[in-house]
Structure formats: structure tokens, C-alpha cells
Design a protein around this motif. Structure first.
Motif, PDB file in Angstrom:
ATOM      1  N   TYR A 127       0.812  -1.216   0.000  1.00  0.00           N
ATOM      2  CA  TYR A 127       0.000   0.000   0.000  1.00  0.00           C
ATOM      3  C   TYR A 127       0.847   1.269   0.000  1.00  0.00           C
ATOM      4  N   TRP A 128       2.056   1.195   0.554  1.00  0.00           N
ATOM      5  CA  TRP A 128       2.823   2.409   0.791  1.00  0.00           C
ATOM      6  C   TRP A 128       4.107   2.418  -0.036  1.00  0.00           C
ATOM      7  N   GLY A 129       4.437   3.587  -0.565  1.00  0.00           N
ATOM      8  CA  GLY A 129       5.665   3.736  -1.335  1.00  0.00           C
ATOM      9  C   GLY A 129       5.743   5.139  -1.916  1.00  0.00           C
ATOM     10  N   ILE A 130       6.931   5.535  -2.293  1.00  0.00           N
ATOM     11  CA  ILE A 130       7.157   6.834  -2.912  1.00  0.00           C
ATOM     12  C   ILE A 130       7.406   6.629  -4.399  1.00  0.00           C
ATOM     13  N   SER A 131       6.564   7.203  -5.232  1.00  0.00           N
ATOM     14  CA  SER A 131       6.684   7.031  -6.674  1.00  0.00           C
ATOM     15  C   SER A 131       7.170   8.314  -7.332  1.00  0.00           C
ATOM     16  N   ILE A 132       8.088   8.187  -8.275  1.00  0.00           N
ATOM     17  CA  ILE A 132       8.586   9.306  -9.066  1.00  0.00           C
ATOM     18  C   ILE A 132       8.141   9.087 -10.503  1.00  0.00           C
ATOM     19  N   ARG A 133       7.453  10.037 -11.080  1.00  0.00           N
ATOM     20  CA  ARG A 133       6.915   9.860 -12.425  1.00  0.00           C
ATOM     21  C   ARG A 133       8.014   9.721 -13.473  1.00  0.00           C
ATOM     22  N   VAL A 134       7.806   8.821 -14.419  1.00  0.00           N
ATOM     23  CA  VAL A 134       8.704   8.702 -15.555  1.00  0.00           C
ATOM     24  C   VAL A 134       8.720  10.030 -16.314  1.00  0.00           C
ATOM     25  N   GLY A 135       9.901  10.479 -16.671  1.00  0.00           N
ATOM     26  CA  GLY A 135      10.054  11.768 -17.339  1.00  0.00           C
ATOM     27  C   GLY A 135      10.420  12.900 -16.401  1.00  0.00           C
ATOM     28  N   SER A 136      10.354  12.655 -15.080  1.00  0.00           N
ATOM     29  CA  SER A 136      10.695  13.708 -14.120  1.00  0.00           C
ATOM     30  C   SER A 136      12.168  14.087 -14.245  1.00  0.00           C
ATOM     31  N   ARG A 137      12.441  15.398 -14.182  1.00  0.00           N
ATOM     32  CA  ARG A 137      13.807  15.928 -14.236  1.00  0.00           C
ATOM     33  C   ARG A 137      14.232  16.315 -12.825  1.00  0.00           C
ATOM     34  N   MET A 138      15.472  15.986 -12.480  1.00  0.00           N
ATOM     35  CA  MET A 138      15.951  16.153 -11.115  1.00  0.00           C
ATOM     36  C   MET A 138      17.159  17.066 -11.060  1.00  0.00           C
ATOM     37  N   GLY A 139      17.588  17.340  -9.838  1.00  0.00           N
ATOM     38  CA  GLY A 139      18.800  18.106  -9.634  1.00  0.00           C
ATOM     39  C   GLY A 139      20.015  17.191  -9.532  1.00  0.00           C
ATOM     40  N   LEU A 140      21.176  17.723  -9.880  1.00  0.00           N
ATOM     41  CA  LEU A 140      22.423  16.966  -9.740  1.00  0.00           C
ATOM     42  C   LEU A 140      22.951  16.991  -8.318  1.00  0.00           C
ATOM     43  N   PHE A 141      22.769  18.122  -7.625  1.00  0.00           N
ATOM     44  CA  PHE A 141      23.427  18.326  -6.352  1.00  0.00           C
ATOM     45  C   PHE A 141      22.568  17.969  -5.147  1.00  0.00           C
ATOM     46  N   ASP A 142      21.261  17.795  -5.341  1.00  0.00           N
ATOM     47  CA  ASP A 142      20.389  17.569  -4.185  1.00  0.00           C
ATOM     48  C   ASP A 142      19.618  16.255  -4.264  1.00  0.00           C
ATOM     49  N   THR A 143      20.077  15.308  -5.084  1.00  0.00           N
ATOM     50  CA  THR A 143      19.436  13.992  -5.174  1.00  0.00           C
ATOM     51  C   THR A 143      20.490  12.896  -5.143  1.00  0.00           C
ATOM     52  N   GLY A 144      20.100  11.737  -4.597  1.00  0.00           N
ATOM     53  CA  GLY A 144      21.004  10.606  -4.586  1.00  0.00           C
ATOM     54  C   GLY A 144      21.376  10.157  -5.983  1.00  0.00           C
ATOM     55  N   SER A 145      20.406  10.181  -6.889  1.00  0.00           N
ATOM     56  CA  SER A 145      20.672   9.787  -8.276  1.00  0.00           C
ATOM     57  C   SER A 145      21.703  10.707  -8.906  1.00  0.00           C
ATOM     58  N   GLY A 146      21.552  12.021  -8.693  1.00  0.00           N
ATOM     59  CA  GLY A 146      22.502  12.971  -9.242  1.00  0.00           C
ATOM     60  C   GLY A 146      23.907  12.745  -8.700  1.00  0.00           C
ATOM     61  N   HIS A 147      24.016  12.478  -7.398  1.00  0.00           N
ATOM     62  CA  HIS A 147      25.319  12.239  -6.795  1.00  0.00           C
ATOM     63  C   HIS A 147      26.000  11.017  -7.421  1.00  0.00           C
ATOM     64  N   VAL A 148      25.232   9.954  -7.627  1.00  0.00           N
ATOM     65  CA  VAL A 148      25.800   8.735  -8.195  1.00  0.00           C
ATOM     66  C   VAL A 148      26.239   8.950  -9.635  1.00  0.00           C
ATOM     67  N   LEU A 149      25.417   9.650 -10.420  1.00  0.00           N
ATOM     68  CA  LEU A 149      25.781   9.914 -11.808  1.00  0.00           C
ATOM     69  C   LEU A 149      27.054  10.753 -11.899  1.00  0.00           C
ATOM     70  N   LEU A 150      27.261  11.666 -10.951  1.00  0.00           N
ATOM     71  CA  LEU A 150      28.494  12.452 -10.920  1.00  0.00           C
ATOM     72  C   LEU A 150      29.671  11.636 -10.407  1.00  0.00           C
ATOM     73  N   ALA A 151      29.438  10.834  -9.382  1.00  0.00           N
ATOM     74  CA  ALA A 151      30.528  10.109  -8.731  1.00  0.00           C
ATOM     75  C   ALA A 151      31.214   9.128  -9.673  1.00  0.00           C
ATOM     76  N   PHE A 152      30.434   8.513 -10.551  1.00  0.00           N
ATOM     77  CA  PHE A 152      30.989   7.485 -11.428  1.00  0.00           C
ATOM     78  C   PHE A 152      31.186   8.009 -12.851  1.00  0.00           C
ATOM     79  N   ARG A 153      31.629   9.240 -12.944  1.00  0.00           N
ATOM     80  CA  ARG A 153      32.035   9.851 -14.207  1.00  0.00           C
ATOM     81  C   ARG A 153      33.427  10.453 -14.034  1.00  0.00           C
TER      82      ARG A 153
END
Length: 265
Positions: A127-153
């Protein structure tokens, strides 16, 4: 290419159409022809034929009251892009299994022209969960995804990503020594774990999907929430383990050349 060369190869009609699409993408409820002209600082008569063509081709919808609204056609075209579609296709069963194992939602993010963008989303099975819509644009500096994409480049790619992000209107950020040290920590432990800057009570867990040379193709992220009285729910340590194992399996597919061309230029 110098300014004279750029002017030589200009396509005014194409520029006009793209200006309209980019403007409508940033507003809710649509705009009238006069409002479009005012925001783009041109005469309303300049846009009549262009708006008519965009409506006929399905990129823009005309509402009652002479208002124009961006349709989902561009979004649909983006989903037809072969590399991201293939990555999402191979990832779907593994994302589903990750959701069942952890009882948490998860999503995949790639970097595209200045922003991390969600290309695949798996709902939490309960019943419970956090969903992020497909197509959503995020920040590089304030999201875990952004940090990972930067860290492994590479440092060169990082600099390019930061410049594109800030130039495209993303949240401000700088590659300070402190932030560089955080990225190195992420590389060493293999994942990011940070409180969400957008939603209270959520811990973003993110691991890289990498190509054979260790460069991040994408980030697999679980927006972790503590579930109470939920049978089968994994604690955060178990969720991190499952996340990293799933990202490793997807990286193995990438290393085999199956999805490696999903990395944007």
C-alpha cells in the motif's frame, strides 16, 4: 564554429517552432497566441501558421478560448528512443524483483542534457511507497541519483554535466572540495545514502549501473521509507544490499554490450 557560421546555418522557422514548444513545456494551463508572442517578444501574427502546424502534427493542442497546450507527443517520442527503451526493458523484471524483496518502490535515472531524468519506475508492491513519475527531471546536487551519476564519471564529464545543469536552469551547485570528497566516498562504498531534500522521512538509496569501464550509465534508486506492520518489509541495510545486487546485475548486462549505448553523449 563562429557567430557568422551559426547565422549562416540558422533555420528561423525551426527556431520559432522550438521556441514555442520549450515555452509551453514550462507552463500549466496553456497560453494564448498573444501570450506566446509577448513572452517570446514577437508579433502574434508571426506564430499563427506555426501554431497551426504544431496542432495539426499533434505536438500542441488548441483549447477553447484560443489557448495552446503542449501534448504528450514529445514524451512519447522520447520513450521510443532505442537505448533508453532497451535499458528500461531489461531492467523491468529486475526492478520488479527488487520491489518485491524490499517492499519499496524503485526507479532508474539517466543523465540527459543537464538533468538526471527518470526513465523507468517500479511501484512498491504494498500500500505504501514513494513514486517518481517517468520523465521527471531532477537536480544533480540535491538527489542521490545525481550524486551517483556524478561520482561514477570522469572529472571532465563531471565538469560538463555541472555546466549543462546550471546553464539549463537547474539548482545552483559547485564542485567544492567537500562535495568532491563526498563523491569519492560514494565511489568507495558503491552507493549513495542521503535524506531526501524534497520529501521528509525519505532516505534516498542510489547505486550506479555502470558500463565495462566503470562509467555510470544510469542510477538505480530506492526512495526508502520505514514501513511499520508490513510483513516482508526489508530494513534499510537489507534494502541497500538488494539495491546494490540489482545494480550489479544490470551493470553486467551493460558490460555485455546489451545496454551500454544507453549512455547519452
Amino acid at each position: 564554429m563562429n557567430d557568422l557560421d551559426r547565422d549562416r546555418y540558422r533555420a528561423p522557422a525551426l527556431d520559432k517552432g522550438l521556441d514555442i514548444l520549450e515555452l509551453l513545456a514550462g507552463v500549466d494551463g496553456g497560453l494564448s497566441q498573444a501570450e506566446i508572442a509577448k513572452r517570446l517578444e514577437r508579433s502574434p501574427n508571426e506564430f499563427y501558421r506555426m501554431l497551426d502546424r504544431l496542432v495539426r502534427r499533434g505536438y500542441v493542442a488548441r483549447l477553447e478560448g484560443d489557448r495552446y497546450l503542449l501534448t504528450l507527443k514529445l514524451f512519447g517520442l522520447a520513450q521510443m528512443h532505442a537505448p533508453t527503451r532497451r535499458l528500461a526493458s531489461f531492467a523491468t523484471p529486475l526492478m520488479r524483483k527488487l520491489g518485491e524483496t524490499t517492499q519499496q518502490a524503485n526507479h532508474i535515472v539517466v543523465y540527459d542534457r543537464g538533468h538526471p531524468v527518470v526513465i523507468a519506475q517500479q511501484e512498491a508492491p504494498g500500500y505504501w511507497g514513494i513514486s517518481i513519475r517517468v520523465g521527471s527531471r531532477m537536480g544533480l546536487f540535491d538527489t542521490g541519483s545525481g550524486h551517483v551519476l556524478l561520482a561514477f564519471r570522469s572529472p571532465e564529464l563531471r565538469a560538463m554535466m555541472v555546466a549543462e545543469h546550471v546553464g539549463s536552469g537547474g539548482p545552483e551547485g559547485r564542485m567544492t572540495e567537500t562535495f568532491e570528497a563526498r563523491l569519492e566516498q560514494i565511489r568507495q562504498r558503491g552507493y549513495e545514502m542521503m535524506p531526501s531534500a524534497q520529501t521528509a522521512g525519505v532516505i534516498n538509496l542510489s547505486a550506479p549501473i555502470v558500463s565495462a569501464d566503470g562509467t555510470a550509465i544510469a542510477a538505480l534508486t530506492v526512495p526508502y521509507i520505514t514501513l511499520i506492520n508490513t510483513p516482508g518489509a526489508a530494513d534499510i541495510d537489507t534494502t541497500i544490499l538488494s539495491l546494490c545486487e540489482t545494480a550489479k546485475r544490470l551493470s553486467d548486462l551493460a558490460g555485455a554490450g546489451i545496454v551500454s549505448d544507453a549512455l547519452p553523449d
